[in-house]
Design a protein around this motif. Structure first.
Motif, PDB file in Angstrom:
ATOM      1  N   VAL A  30       0.621  -1.110  -0.113  1.00  9.86           N
ATOM      2  CA  VAL A  30      -0.540   0.018  -0.207  1.00  9.86           C
ATOM      3  C   VAL A  30       0.642   1.068   0.251  1.00  9.86           C
ATOM      4  CG1 VAL A  30      -0.951   1.721   1.389  1.00  9.86           C
ATOM      5  CG2 VAL A  30      -2.317  -1.332   0.887  1.00  9.86           C
ATOM      6  N   SER A  88       0.909   3.942  -2.819  1.00 14.96           N
ATOM      7  CA  SER A  88       0.586   5.182  -2.828  1.00 14.96           C
ATOM      8  C   SER A  88       1.996   6.561  -2.695  1.00 14.96           C
ATOM      9  CB  SER A  88      -0.023   5.433  -0.986  1.00 14.96           C
ATOM     10  OG  SER A  88      -1.173   4.793  -0.874  1.00 14.96           O
ATOM     11  N   PHE A 124     -10.885   1.039   1.829  1.00 13.79           N
ATOM     12  CA  PHE A 124     -10.277   0.662   1.533  1.00 13.79           C
ATOM     13  C   PHE A 124     -11.263   0.503  -0.177  1.00 13.79           C
ATOM     14  CE2 PHE A 124      -7.496  -1.248   4.534  1.00 13.79           C
ATOM     15  CZ  PHE A 124      -6.111  -1.194   3.821  1.00 13.79           C
ATOM     16  N   PHE A 175     -11.135   4.340  -1.001  1.00  6.45           N
ATOM     17  CA  PHE A 175     -10.094   4.758  -2.060  1.00  6.45           C
ATOM     18  C   PHE A 175      -9.617   3.775  -2.715  1.00  6.45           C
ATOM     19  CE2 PHE A 175      -8.695   5.367   3.014  1.00  6.45           C
ATOM     20  CZ  PHE A 175      -8.706   6.605   2.886  1.00  6.45           C
ATOM     21  N   GLY A 176     -10.454   2.305  -3.272  1.00  5.07           N
ATOM     22  CA  GLY A 176      -9.403   2.068  -4.314  1.00  5.07           C
ATOM     23  C   GLY A 176     -10.447   2.776  -5.225  1.00  5.07           C
ATOM     24  N   THR A 188      -4.235   5.132   5.220  1.00  7.28           N
ATOM     25  CA  THR A 188      -4.325   4.127   4.874  1.00  7.28           C
ATOM     26  C   THR A 188      -3.417   3.434   6.046  1.00  7.28           C
ATOM     27  OG1 THR A 188      -2.331   4.219   3.470  1.00  7.28           O
ATOM     28  CG2 THR A 188      -4.711   4.162   2.321  1.00  7.28           C
ATOM     29  N   PHE A 205      -5.663  -1.017  -3.589  1.00 11.88           N
ATOM     30  CA  PHE A 205      -7.223  -0.871  -2.308  1.00 11.88           C
ATOM     31  C   PHE A 205      -8.465  -2.098  -2.978  1.00 11.88           C
ATOM     32  CE2 PHE A 205      -4.049   2.380  -1.948  1.00 11.88           C
ATOM     33  CZ  PHE A 205      -4.462   2.996  -0.407  1.00 11.88           C
TER      34      PHE A 205
END
Length: 259
Positions: free
Chosen positions: A38, A42, A102, A105-106, A191, A243
């Motif tokens: 992650v 990111s 998640f 965010f994805g 995250t 994500f």
């Protein structure tokens, strides 16, 4: 009969301890892999990446790396503590809330990535360059106000005379503050907090720190060349997929499984 009864009672305890240790190890490994993956998706092409890359081209690389890594390590530890504090809430709630985050965010990263132009990272690169230039000008003004200092050091030097002071030079402070402020409220911080709420906190802390080390080290070593070669669009799309994969995994892993 007593011996048999006693021996049969001991065996399950031994097996239970082994199962608990295996579950703990799996939890740490799962958290470590989740955190490092992650963080990489990111941070590559992110603002903190560009800060390290640009500063490393202008100043001592070791000083920039030390300042940036101290800021990122501190931020990772704080984020893990924030996430771990939520474990007072029943795990079933934090597990599914974090899964929903998640997924959000994805989807958001995928949308952003698909809308981006191939040279999207150049705008952020220029923004960071302007910010570092502004900090440099402030540093020079401070030097002028404080006087010329030691004649041997020269008017524009950034390296102190004493070697032990090298890591607490103005450049170290600048790398630390710029990185810390850029990371605060960033996607990777959020995250890390979410991961620490559902995974093994030690695994998240170690994985997050290693992930930051890899990204920042790459930025410091490669400098502008890597910053210009990286496709922020591609990294963002891959990040969105990663994500969503973590969110999708919740359909197959029970909240009480321990990892």
């Amino acid at each position: 009969r007593l011996f048999q009864k006693g021996s049969s009672a001991v065996a399950p305890v031994h097996i239970g301890n082994e199962e608990s240790a295996d579950k703990t190890n799996l939890g740490f490994i799962h958290a470590f892999v989740a955190a490092i993956s992650v963080i990489i998706v990111s941070e590559l092409g992110d603002k903190t990446f560009f800060i390290a890359a640009i500063m490393a081209m202008r100043y001592n690389r070791l000083t920039v790396l030390a300042g940036a890594m101290l800021a990122l390590g501190l931020m990772t530890c704080l984020s893990v503590l924030f996430g771990y504090a939520t474990t007072v809430i029943p795990r079933v709630y934090t597990y599914y809330v974090s899964t929903a985050l998640f997924a959000i965010f994805g989807i958001r990263m995928l949308r952003e990535g698909l809308k981006m132009s191939p040279d999207e990272g150049q705008e952020e690169l220029e923004e960071v360059q302007a910010e570092i230039k502004k900090k440099d000008e402030e540093l020079q003004r401070t030097k002028l106000l404080n006087g010329p200092g030691d004649v041997e050091s020269g008017p524009g030097t950034t390296i102190p005379q004493k070697k032990w002071l090298h890591f607490i030079s103005p450049i170290f402070v600048q790398a630390f503050t710029l990185t810390f402020l850029a990371e605060w409220g960033d996607r990777s911080q959020l995250t890390t907090i979410v991961l620490a709420a559902r995974e093994d906190p030690y695994g998240v802390a170690v994985g997050g720190t290693v992930g930051h080390c890899l990204c920042t080290g790459l930025a410091v070593i490669g400098g502008r060349m890597i910053a210009q070669k990286i496709s922020v669009r591609t990294v963002t799309i891959i990040g969105g997929i990663v994500f969503l994969a973590f969110a999708f995994s919740a359909l197959f892993i029970s909240p009480d499984s321990g990892f």
